[in-house]
Enzyme design. Sequence first.
Site, PDB file in Angstrom:
ATOM      1  N   HIS A   1     -15.592  41.102  53.424  1.00  0.00           N
ATOM      2  CA  HIS A   1     -15.386  42.587  54.593  1.00  0.00           C
ATOM      3  C   HIS A   1     -17.008  42.410  54.936  1.00  0.00           C
ATOM      4  O   HIS A   1     -18.037  42.387  54.127  1.00  0.00           O
ATOM      5  CB  HIS A   1     -14.503  43.705  53.392  1.00  0.00           C
ATOM      6  CG  HIS A   1     -13.150  43.728  53.235  1.00  0.00           C
ATOM      7  ND1 HIS A   1     -12.963  43.079  52.815  1.00  0.00           N
ATOM      8  CD2 HIS A   1     -12.159  44.350  54.380  1.00  0.00           C
ATOM      9  CE1 HIS A   1     -11.423  43.039  52.583  1.00  0.00           C
ATOM     10  NE2 HIS A   1     -11.191  43.841  54.051  1.00  0.00           N
TER      11      HIS A   1
ATOM     12  N   LYS B   1     -18.422  48.356  53.963  1.00  0.00           N
ATOM     13  CA  LYS B   1     -17.316  48.776  53.389  1.00  0.00           C
ATOM     14  C   LYS B   1     -17.540  49.368  51.466  1.00  0.00           C
ATOM     15  O   LYS B   1     -18.578  48.168  50.664  1.00  0.00           O
ATOM     16  CB  LYS B   1     -16.310  47.573  53.092  1.00  0.00           C
ATOM     17  CG  LYS B   1     -14.847  47.810  52.848  1.00  0.00           C
ATOM     18  CD  LYS B   1     -13.683  46.331  52.132  1.00  0.00           C
ATOM     19  CE  LYS B   1     -12.904  46.683  52.366  1.00  0.00           C
ATOM     20  NZ  LYS B   1     -11.635  48.089  53.171  1.00  0.00           N
TER      21      LYS B   1
END
Length: 250
Positions: A143, A147
């Site tokens: 990600h 995040k």
Amino acid sequence: MVRILLAGALGKMGRVVSQCVSEREDCQIAAGIDIAGPAEGLPFPLYRSIGECPLEGDVIVDFSHPSLLGEILRFAREKKVPAVICTTGLSPEQVSEIRESAKEVPIFFSANMSLGINLLSALAQKAAQVLGGQFDIEILEKHHNQKVDAPSGTALMLADAINEVADGRYEYVYDRHSVRRKRGKEELGIHSVRGGTIVGEHEVIFAGRDEVLTLSHSATSKEVFAVGAVNAAVFLAGQKPGLYDMASLL
């Protein structure tokens, strides 16, 4: 016309959901909720907390923050408003609160709102049934660098789906560098990568003797999650109390 109360309206996902809804004719944003408000130029009224929202809505879509889940669920129970919970990084206690709330109001809860990811989960379960015991299983998720939770809720969802068909025998391992030992047969490794602007990539690796099977999914924009959330909201409006997920929608 389904009227949506959008929690986390000013966040990245909230803005994508708002854009998605603007292109549909079966729903509209009745109000937004975001602690970062107020904001100008929005096509709907914005409130700093859901408790301040005086407008009626048919369903809540939550893309806010785990710390706000309790308040959102209380509002849903008191007002008898269905809720689509899309926030990730929830604790086991918060998941239990979602399940309890679903006894009073309809709750749609999925770690990932993408159709493709949910198909990946089903395929991983099938592969585990066929290969389990002979192949080592590892999950890799990637990600963007903003995040904060790791591993992703989707990676845990995939692991849980595999463990469900394996009678819960797998032990999740996140940090192998701290222990010097060979891999156990009942380990399921979960690994996280954070960097750049990666929207979301997940791989389930089945590694056997002289062969490797990899199932993977890559999201190229956040719109796939927004579309799934809005579809869930339209589906959930008018449903009976209970816990719903992507399988229910499909």
